[in-house]
Design a protein around this motif. Structure first.
Motif, PDB file in Angstrom:
ATOM      1  N   ALA A   1     -14.800  29.945   7.308  1.00 32.49           N
ATOM      2  CA  ALA A   1     -14.060  29.468   6.169  1.00 32.49           C
ATOM      3  C   ALA A   1     -13.107  28.130   6.906  1.00 32.49           C
ATOM      4  N   HIS A   2     -12.666  27.196   6.152  1.00 32.29           N
ATOM      5  CA  HIS A   2     -12.145  26.205   6.678  1.00 32.29           C
ATOM      6  C   HIS A   2     -10.646  26.401   7.350  1.00 32.29           C
TER       7      HIS A   2
ATOM      8  N   THR B   1     -10.793  34.897  12.982  1.00 28.05           N
ATOM      9  CA  THR B   1     -11.400  33.732  12.522  1.00 28.05           C
ATOM     10  C   THR B   1     -11.260  33.736  10.841  1.00 28.05           C
ATOM     11  N   PRO B   2     -11.043  32.913  10.320  1.00 23.61           N
ATOM     12  CA  PRO B   2     -11.371  32.746   8.615  1.00 23.61           C
ATOM     13  C   PRO B   2     -12.856  33.004   8.182  1.00 23.61           C
ATOM     14  N   ILE B   3     -12.601  33.843   7.214  1.00 24.62           N
ATOM     15  CA  ILE B   3     -14.016  33.837   6.792  1.00 24.62           C
ATOM     16  C   ILE B   3     -14.063  33.744   5.164  1.00 24.62           C
TER      17      ILE B   3
ATOM     18  N   VAL C   1     -11.044  28.593  14.467  1.00 23.76           N
ATOM     19  CA  VAL C   1     -10.732  27.849  13.372  1.00 23.76           C
ATOM     20  C   VAL C   1     -11.164  26.438  13.164  1.00 23.76           C
ATOM     21  N   ASP C   2     -11.531  26.089  12.088  1.00 22.57           N
ATOM     22  CA  ASP C   2     -11.890  24.501  12.022  1.00 22.57           C
ATOM     23  C   ASP C   2     -10.557  23.892  11.784  1.00 22.57           C
ATOM     24  N   HIS C   3      -9.530  24.472  11.200  1.00 23.17           N
ATOM     25  CA  HIS C   3      -8.169  23.799  10.981  1.00 23.17           C
ATOM     26  C   HIS C   3      -7.057  24.465  10.956  1.00 23.17           C
ATOM     27  N   VAL C   4      -5.882  24.231  11.558  1.00 22.86           N
ATOM     28  CA  VAL C   4      -4.479  24.710  11.535  1.00 22.86           C
ATOM     29  C   VAL C   4      -3.525  23.464  11.497  1.00 22.86           C
ATOM     30  N   GLY C   5      -2.598  23.807  10.684  1.00 25.44           N
ATOM     31  CA  GLY C   5      -1.451  22.753  10.666  1.00 25.44           C
ATOM     32  C   GLY C   5      -0.444  22.631  11.845  1.00 25.44           C
ATOM     33  N   ASP C   6       0.062  21.490  12.079  1.00 22.59           N
ATOM     34  CA  ASP C   6       0.713  21.469  13.032  1.00 22.59           C
ATOM     35  C   ASP C   6       1.873  22.604  13.406  1.00 22.59           C
ATOM     36  N   GLY C   7       2.552  23.013  12.373  1.00 20.48           N
ATOM     37  CA  GLY C   7       3.574  24.108  12.736  1.00 20.48           C
ATOM     38  C   GLY C   7       2.863  25.536  13.169  1.00 20.48           C
ATOM     39  N   MET C   8       1.719  25.732  12.602  1.00 22.24           N
ATOM     40  CA  MET C   8       1.174  26.763  12.901  1.00 22.24           C
ATOM     41  C   MET C   8       0.586  26.747  14.477  1.00 22.24           C
ATOM     42  N   ALA C   9      -0.034  25.542  14.703  1.00 29.41           N
ATOM     43  CA  ALA C   9      -0.485  25.167  16.025  1.00 29.41           C
ATOM     44  C   ALA C   9       0.555  25.382  17.154  1.00 29.41           C
TER      45      ALA C   9
END
Length: 112
Positions: free
Chosen positions: A14-15, A5-7, A73-81
């Motif tokens: 973190a976002h 998880t990002p912190i 995580v709160d957000h990942v971009g489409d490519g990373m998803a």
């Protein structure tokens, strides 16, 4: 189960995943965090330093090295998803506050 998880510097959620400076890695056993390691990945700096493909390769390498089984995580971009999906790594929703508590809350809401 090994969760990433990002912190932020204070250990809170973190976002953004792909532009995280630090990633917390939790080894969750029997409903609690048995081990917690913070990695300074500096993806915030490397994100725009090359192609999306090279950045995704850095993230994938980290996930494999750490044997990550899920990402909170709160957000990942489409490519990373798509990358995470292809790797079979589920993405679970983070919650505000301390990252370790967010990891445990996300796991309580899912049966992995």
């Amino acid at each position: 189960m090994i969760i990433a998880t990002p912190i932020d510097p204070e250990g809170r959620s973190a976002h953004s995943w792909g532009k995280a400076q630090w990633i917390g890695v939790a080894d969750v056993r029997d409903g609690s965090v048995a081990d917690w390691t913070v990695h300074e990945v500096r993806w915030d700096e490397s994100h725009d330093a090359g192609t999306h493909g090279s950045h995704h390769a850095r993230v994938v390498r980290f996930l494999k090295e750490q044997q990550i089984e899920a990402v909170v995580v709160d957000h990942v971009g489409d490519g990373m998803a798509r990358t995470l999906h292809t790797m079979g790594i589920p993405t679970l929703q983070s919650s505000p506050g301390y990252a370790q508590a967010s990891v445990l809350a996300a796991l309580r809401g899912h049966h992995l």
